[in-house]
Design a protein around this motif. Structure first.
Motif, PDB file in Angstrom:
ATOM      1  N   GLU A 111       8.234   3.760   0.732  1.00 12.46           N
ATOM      2  CA  GLU A 111       8.562   4.437  -0.527  1.00 12.46           C
ATOM      3  C   GLU A 111       8.129   5.899  -0.485  1.00 12.46           C
ATOM      4  O   GLU A 111       7.500   6.413  -1.399  1.00 12.46           O
ATOM      5  N   THR A 130      14.733   0.306   2.352  1.00 15.86           N
ATOM      6  CA  THR A 130      14.885  -0.619   1.227  1.00 15.86           C
ATOM      7  C   THR A 130      15.685  -1.847   1.636  1.00 15.86           C
ATOM      8  O   THR A 130      16.532  -1.790   2.530  1.00 15.86           O
ATOM      9  N   SER A 156      12.351   7.903  -6.477  1.00 17.09           N
ATOM     10  CA  SER A 156      13.382   6.954  -6.927  1.00 17.09           C
ATOM     11  C   SER A 156      13.860   7.253  -8.345  1.00 17.09           C
ATOM     12  O   SER A 156      14.706   6.538  -8.865  1.00 17.09           O
ATOM     13  N   GLN A 183      13.740  -5.164 -10.271  1.00 14.83           N
ATOM     14  CA  GLN A 183      14.515  -6.396 -10.279  1.00 14.83           C
ATOM     15  C   GLN A 183      15.056  -6.628 -11.681  1.00 14.83           C
ATOM     16  O   GLN A 183      14.451  -6.188 -12.670  1.00 14.83           O
ATOM     17  N   ASN A 189      15.447  -5.054  -5.581  1.00 16.84           N
ATOM     18  CA  ASN A 189      15.374  -4.094  -4.477  1.00 16.84           C
ATOM     19  C   ASN A 189      13.916  -3.911  -4.072  1.00 16.84           C
ATOM     20  O   ASN A 189      13.058  -3.606  -4.906  1.00 16.84           O
ATOM     21  N   LEU A 190      13.619  -4.123  -2.780  1.00 11.13           N
ATOM     22  CA  LEU A 190      12.274  -3.984  -2.235  1.00 11.13           C
ATOM     23  C   LEU A 190      12.174  -2.679  -1.464  1.00 11.13           C
ATOM     24  O   LEU A 190      12.954  -2.434  -0.535  1.00 11.13           O
ATOM     25  N   ALA A 191      11.226  -1.830  -1.846  1.00  5.74           N
ATOM     26  CA  ALA A 191      10.979  -0.571  -1.135  1.00  5.74           C
ATOM     27  C   ALA A 191       9.908  -0.806  -0.084  1.00  5.74           C
ATOM     28  O   ALA A 191       8.711  -0.838  -0.389  1.00  5.74           O
ATOM     29  N   GLN A 200      12.298   0.431  -6.658  1.00  5.68           N
ATOM     30  CA  GLN A 200      11.878  -0.957  -6.462  1.00  5.68           C
ATOM     31  C   GLN A 200      11.843  -1.621  -7.837  1.00  5.68           C
ATOM     32  O   GLN A 200      10.897  -1.467  -8.605  1.00  5.68           O
ATOM     33  N   ASN A 248       9.536   6.133  -9.860  1.00  8.49           N
ATOM     34  CA  ASN A 248       8.188   5.944  -9.303  1.00  8.49           C
ATOM     35  C   ASN A 248       7.269   7.147  -9.460  1.00  8.49           C
ATOM     36  O   ASN A 248       6.104   7.102  -9.056  1.00  8.49           O
ATOM     37  N   ARG A 293      17.840  -4.874  -0.371  1.00 10.93           N
ATOM     38  CA  ARG A 293      18.389  -5.306  -1.648  1.00 10.93           C
ATOM     39  C   ARG A 293      18.952  -6.728  -1.529  1.00 10.93           C
ATOM     40  O   ARG A 293      19.668  -7.052  -0.586  1.00 10.93           O
TER      41      ARG A 293
END
Length: 431
Positions: free
Chosen positions: A118, A89, A122, A139, A113-115, A137, A125, A91
């Motif tokens: 994945e 990830t 989480s 924002q 936060n970009l996964a 993931q 998800n 962030r």
């Protein structure tokens, strides 16, 4: 491009020095290179710092950003049907702080936060076939507050904000997770009396580490008083009415005394003792009153720090002492097996040692867990940390936690009967 040419210039200077002084040792050339690179890095940092400020010394405000990459691996017992989690990830937090105008200041901050991988649950998800890594993931608007400092010794701040009280055992931002916990709240902090800080807060909504909103009604009172140079007394009262999960509705009162007195011969001691009482409140269906005890003693000599002690959160086999809004990763082991206190409570007997070598910090911690009466064993945990700061803006970190579950009915009843291993590798940049 500026960074590239700075680095190129440093390398050129290194070879120039070694060619001009062939009789010098190679170590002198390496030292010259490192000194040149250090100067260039300092120049780059200064350029970035200046670029993030609008006007001279931030006359028109400044931009703040925090970029953090992390790989996290979570693995439980070999016979577990749940798959090992792999989380890559990235962030980003970016915010703008206005200059003070008539004692008023505003701050707005984005968090995302970009996964990039994945293969984990989480908690948002739906990938329940994997172990949990609570970094979705997502924002969000992480902070948006307005502050006023026009009253002598007083700060008034309202809006969505980060709150870190005392050692964050009860109220904190849980910053270990990629998406931090923030609060829609009003805060009044007064320091009119020397060595005394009074905090009055009202919290109406919580933005959790998995980027969900939670409605509460929570008045908070917290004070800290410093006795000389070596002791601080903290007292608090927290009245949490949870409108969505009634079992969290509690009233908590407590005191904490901590300090780091210095002795002769470069020996420094430390102590951290505390007592809390928690009871049902408002819409909580229970009827109980439970205690928490803390005693941690330590000593530091020649750069080595040793600490040992115990934290105990009592339980009555139905209800237990809870800290739902605290920074829980900092307590009871990094494997996070006790984010929710089991009904029988938890006693954490712990010891740690840390030492820095050439600016690299090494730390080892041990935990022995039982129920709050000491009758049922939960397990042991072993935690390791290696971290290095490069100036004030950059950090590298590697961390490991192994929870060795006890094969007991107490561990099964508490839901902590699985051996658990967690590995983290992390790098961050903060301006």
């Amino acid at each position: 491009m500026h960074i590239y040419f700075s680095f190129k210039s440093a390398i050129f200077n290194f070879f120039h020095l070694t060619n001009e002084n062939r009789h010098c040792t190679s170590s002198a050339g390496v030292i010259a290179l490192l000194m040149s690179l250090s100067v260039q890095a300092a120049n780059v940092n200064e350029t970035i710092e200046d670029g993030l400020q609008f006007g001279e010394q931030g006359k028109y405000g400044q931009v703040k950003f925090d970029l953090r990459y992390r790989y996290e691996n979570v693995n439980t017992s070999d016979n577990s049907p749940v798959k090992t989690a792999h989380a890559n990830t990235l962030r980003l937090r970016a915010g703008y702080l206005t200059p003070e105008f008539h004692n008023v200041q505003i701050y707005a901050e984005y968090e995302g936060n970009l996964a990039m991988q994945e293969d984990y649950n989480s908690l948002r998800n739906g990938l329940t076939q994997y172990e949990v890594v609570a970094d979705p993931q997502e924002q969000e608007l992480n902070q948006f507050w307005l502050s006023y400092k026009g009253l002598s010794g007083t700060l008034i701040k309202g809006g969505r904000q980060r709150i870190e009280l005392d050692n964050e055992r009860f109220i904190g931002n849980d910053d270990w997770r990629q998406m931090e916990q923030t609060f829609d709240s009003v805060l009044i902090s007064n320091q009119s009396v020397e060595n005394l800080t009074l905090n009055f807060i009202y919290i109406g909504q919580i933005h959790s580490v998995i980027s969900t909103r939670h409605l509460v009604s929570m008045p908070v009172f917290n004070f800290s008083y410093k006795f000389g140079r070596f002791s601080t007394l903290t007292g608090y009262g927290y009245w949490l009415a949870d409108h969505e999960d009634a079992i969290n509705s509690t009233q908590t009162y407590g005191v904490r005394l901590h300090g780091e007195p210095k002795l002769k011969h470069d020996i420094q001691l430390s102590y951290d003792v505390g007592y809390s009482n928690q009871a049902d409140y408002k819409n909580n269906p229970g009827n109980y009153a439970l205690d928490r005890y803390l005693i941690i003693l330590g000593a530091q000599y020649v750069g080595i720090t040793l600490k040992s002690g115990m934290e105990q959160l009592n339980g009555n086999d139905i209800y237990a002492f809870q800290t739902p809004l605290g920074t829980k990763h900092d307590f009871q082991g990094w494997a996070d097996k006790f984010l929710v206190t089991p009904g029988a409570g938890v006693r954490d007997i712990q010891a740690s040692i840390d030492k820095s070598f050439y600016g690299v910090k090494f730390m080892f911690a041990y935990h022995y867990f039982t129920d709050s009466k000491g009758n049922g064993e939960y397990g042991n945990e072993y935690d390791f940390l290696v971290t290095k700061h490069f100036g004030k803006h950059y950090q590298l970190l590697a961390k490991y936690a192994y929870y060795d579950a006890d094969n007991s009915q107490a561990a099964i009843n508490a839901g902590v009967e699985k051996d658990t291993q967690k590995i983290w590798v992390q790098g961050s940049v903060n301006f």
